[in-house]
Design a protein around this motif. Structure first.
Motif, PDB file in Angstrom:
ATOM      1  N   SER A  99      50.649  -3.536  27.934  1.00 12.19           N
ATOM      2  CA  SER A  99      49.495  -2.671  28.134  1.00 12.19           C
ATOM      3  C   SER A  99      49.234  -2.520  29.634  1.00 12.19           C
ATOM      4  CB  SER A  99      48.250  -3.269  27.461  1.00 12.19           C
ATOM      5  OG  SER A  99      47.842  -4.439  28.145  1.00 12.19           O
ATOM      6  N   VAL A 100      48.513  -1.473  29.961  1.00 12.87           N
ATOM      7  CA  VAL A 100      48.130  -1.242  31.357  1.00 12.87           C
ATOM      8  C   VAL A 100      47.193  -2.351  31.816  1.00 12.87           C
ATOM      9  CG1 VAL A 100      46.889   0.323  32.890  1.00 12.87           C
ATOM     10  CG2 VAL A 100      48.480   1.240  31.196  1.00 12.87           C
ATOM     11  N   LYS A 101      46.300  -2.787  30.933  1.00 13.74           N
ATOM     12  CA  LYS A 101      45.371  -3.864  31.300  1.00 13.74           C
ATOM     13  C   LYS A 101      46.118  -5.156  31.627  1.00 13.74           C
ATOM     14  CE  LYS A 101      41.080  -2.480  29.210  1.00 13.74           C
ATOM     15  NZ  LYS A 101      39.947  -2.862  29.988  1.00 13.74           N
ATOM     16  N   GLY A 102      47.183  -5.444  30.904  1.00 11.95           N
ATOM     17  CA  GLY A 102      47.982  -6.637  31.193  1.00 11.95           C
ATOM     18  C   GLY A 102      48.623  -6.556  32.560  1.00 11.95           C
ATOM     19  N   ALA A 103      49.145  -5.394  32.898  1.00 14.46           N
ATOM     20  CA  ALA A 103      49.758  -5.198  34.215  1.00 14.46           C
ATOM     21  C   ALA A 103      48.711  -5.298  35.313  1.00 14.46           C
ATOM     22  CB  ALA A 103      50.458  -3.842  34.265  1.00 14.46           C
ATOM     23  N   ILE A 132      45.835 -11.305  39.617  1.00 14.55           N
ATOM     24  CA  ILE A 132      46.210 -12.718  39.801  1.00 14.55           C
ATOM     25  C   ILE A 132      47.120 -12.868  41.018  1.00 14.55           C
ATOM     26  CG2 ILE A 132      47.482 -14.660  38.807  1.00 14.55           C
ATOM     27  CD1 ILE A 132      44.708 -14.263  37.618  1.00 14.55           C
ATOM     28  N   TYR A 133      48.127 -11.999  41.162  1.00 11.77           N
ATOM     29  CA  TYR A 133      49.007 -12.084  42.334  1.00 11.77           C
ATOM     30  C   TYR A 133      48.202 -11.897  43.621  1.00 11.77           C
ATOM     31  CZ  TYR A 133      53.518 -12.462  40.055  1.00 11.77           C
ATOM     32  OH  TYR A 133      54.600 -12.919  39.362  1.00 11.77           O
ATOM     33  N   SER A 134      47.256 -10.969  43.617  1.00  8.22           N
ATOM     34  CA  SER A 134      46.429 -10.753  44.807  1.00  8.22           C
ATOM     35  C   SER A 134      45.610 -11.990  45.138  1.00  8.22           C
ATOM     36  CB  SER A 134      45.491  -9.561  44.603  1.00  8.22           C
ATOM     37  OG  SER A 134      46.224  -8.384  44.476  1.00  8.22           O
TER      38      SER A 134
END
Length: 153
Positions: A75-79, A85-87
Motif C-alpha cells: 500500500s502507499v501508506k506502507g511505503a 522511519i528512514y527519515s
C-alpha cells in the motif's frame, strides 16, 4: 576552508604546467579538471558544504539496502511509513543520537504531545530533552509509559 584555497591554487598551477600526451589517461584527467574548474570549487562558496558527498551517500545507503524489502509494500501508506522511519533514523544518526533510544522515546511520549507544538518541538533530535535522553544508555525497563514523567515544555 581557509587552508583549502591555497591548496587549490597550487593544484591549478600544477594542472596548467602539465603537458600530457594527447588522448592519454592523464590528458583526459587534466581536460576534465580544466573543464570543471568552476564546479569543483563551488563548495568553497559556503562553509557548510564539503568537498565530498560521502556523508550524503552513506545516509542514502541504508535506504538503498532496504529497497528490496520495499517490493513487499502492498500500500502507499506502507511505503510512506517506511519513508518516515528512514527519515527518523537518519536524522537521529546525523544528530549523534542512539537510534533505538530516540525511536523508543518518540513512541513513549509522542502520543500525548502530538497535538502540542511545544511537545513536538521538544521531541526534535536537536532539543535538549532528546539530547539528554538519547545520547547515553537508557534503561527501558524503568522508562515505561506508567512512570515516564512529563516533557519539560
Amino acid at each position: 576552508m581557509e587552508l583549502e584555497v591555497p591548496i587549490w591554487s597550487m593544484f591549478w598551477e600544477w594542472i596548467e604546467s602539465l603537458n600530457p600526451l594527447g588522448k592519454s589517461a592523464l590528458d583526459k584527467a587534466v581536460g576534465y579538471a580544466k573543464n570543471h574548474r568552476e564546479l569543483l570549487g563551488n563548495y568553497l562558496l559556503d562553509g557548510r558544504c564539503e568537498i565530498s558527498n560521502n556523508r550524503a551517500e552513506r545516509c542514502a545507503k541504508s535506504y538503498g539496502t532496504g529497497r528490496k524489502n520495499f517490493l513487499f509494500h502492498d500500500s502507499v501508506k506502507g511505503a510512506e511509513s517506511s519513508a518516515v522511519i528512514y527519515s527518523l533514523v537518519e536524522t537521529a544518526k546525523a544528530n549523534k543520537l542512539n537510534v533505538f533510544q530516540y525511536l523508543y522515546t518518540l513512541l513513549l511520549y509522542m502520543p500525548d504531545y502530538k497535538d502540542q507544538p511545544a511537545g513536538v518541538e521538544a521531541m526534535m533530535p536537536w532539543s535538549d530533552f532528546i539530547k539528554e535522553r538519547c545520547s547515553g544508555v537508557m534503561n527501558t525497563k524503568i522508562e515505561t509509559p506508567e512512570n515516564r514523567g512529563q516533557i519539560p515544555l
